[in-house]
Enzyme design. Sequence first.
Site, PDB file in Angstrom:
ATOM      1  N   TYR A 153     -32.390   8.749   7.982  1.00  0.00           N
ATOM      2  CA  TYR A 153     -31.560   7.672   7.436  1.00  0.00           C
ATOM      3  C   TYR A 153     -31.134   7.993   6.010  1.00  0.00           C
ATOM      4  O   TYR A 153     -29.964   7.846   5.651  1.00  0.00           O
ATOM      5  CB  TYR A 153     -32.348   6.360   7.479  1.00  0.00           C
ATOM      6  CG  TYR A 153     -31.551   5.143   7.068  1.00  0.00           C
ATOM      7  CD1 TYR A 153     -30.524   4.661   7.876  1.00  0.00           C
ATOM      8  CD2 TYR A 153     -31.840   4.469   5.884  1.00  0.00           C
ATOM      9  CE1 TYR A 153     -29.797   3.541   7.508  1.00  0.00           C
ATOM     10  CE2 TYR A 153     -31.124   3.349   5.510  1.00  0.00           C
ATOM     11  CZ  TYR A 153     -30.103   2.883   6.320  1.00  0.00           C
ATOM     12  OH  TYR A 153     -29.381   1.779   5.950  1.00  0.00           O
ATOM     13  N   ALA A 154     -32.077   8.449   5.191  1.00  0.00           N
ATOM     14  CA  ALA A 154     -31.742   8.790   3.805  1.00  0.00           C
ATOM     15  C   ALA A 154     -30.698   9.892   3.751  1.00  0.00           C
ATOM     16  O   ALA A 154     -29.784   9.855   2.919  1.00  0.00           O
ATOM     17  CB  ALA A 154     -32.998   9.208   3.039  1.00  0.00           C
TER      18      ALA A 154
END
Length: 268
Positions: A153-154
């Site tokens: 996600y990051a």
Amino acid sequence: MRVVVITGASDGIGAEMARRIAAKQGGGVALVLAARSREALESVAGACDALGAQTLVCPTDVGVQAQCVALIDAAVAKFGRIDVLVNNAGRSAQALFEDVADLGWYEELMRINLWGSVWCTHAALPHLKASRGSIVAVSSLAGLVGVPGRTAYAATKFAMTGFFEALRIELNGAGVSVTTAYPGVVATKIRHRGFNAAGQQAGSSGLKEDGAMTVEECARLIVDGMNARKRDVVMTLQGKAGRFLKLVAPGLVDKLALAAVKDDVRPH
């Protein structure tokens, strides 16, 4: 009439942004609502119609470039212009990197979170330049500070941050504003519907959600930032402090990021 295209508009932040814009502008706005679920979009459109806005429902999977192009084409065909593009569609994920056997869903997540925004923006850009309009990119605090268990996600959100930062500079003389929003933990189900290590729906959140920001407050901050044509909307004191501390005390930021994760999903 102001024409606003919102991806990920079927629920959560996107839906609340649509309702808020409709409530503020009424008959002066046309909302083009995009997401995968027609039924959910129709519900949001009904609420916006009742507030006086015009609406167009466009079922769209932003992970498919042709559907992103079709969305923009439909908006222009219906309303003749685009004044604002809100790149809000996205999916979450929670998994320790060492627990992931098949990285295929990492690629899928990048296609949704980054490429969906890139494809929509590329298709809309000539129309936004013609209207001297606005682009909004809904990133995340995970696009400023890495959080354990959220490598995938990051990565997508850091990519969004970099892409739209560079694009902002490119468009500096074109009259098109680029606003990047960085929500923290917001009271939605996005983390429950995100990927787990096996690439399946997580069913729960890996983050501590005490004191999560309401969807209404998050949408208000983004819409206000959009209307003011701000560069960035960093929504929480922790986010603003983390951005600064990352420069002067990065080790402390690492500890704060680890503290945000539930004990049962911490690195083993």
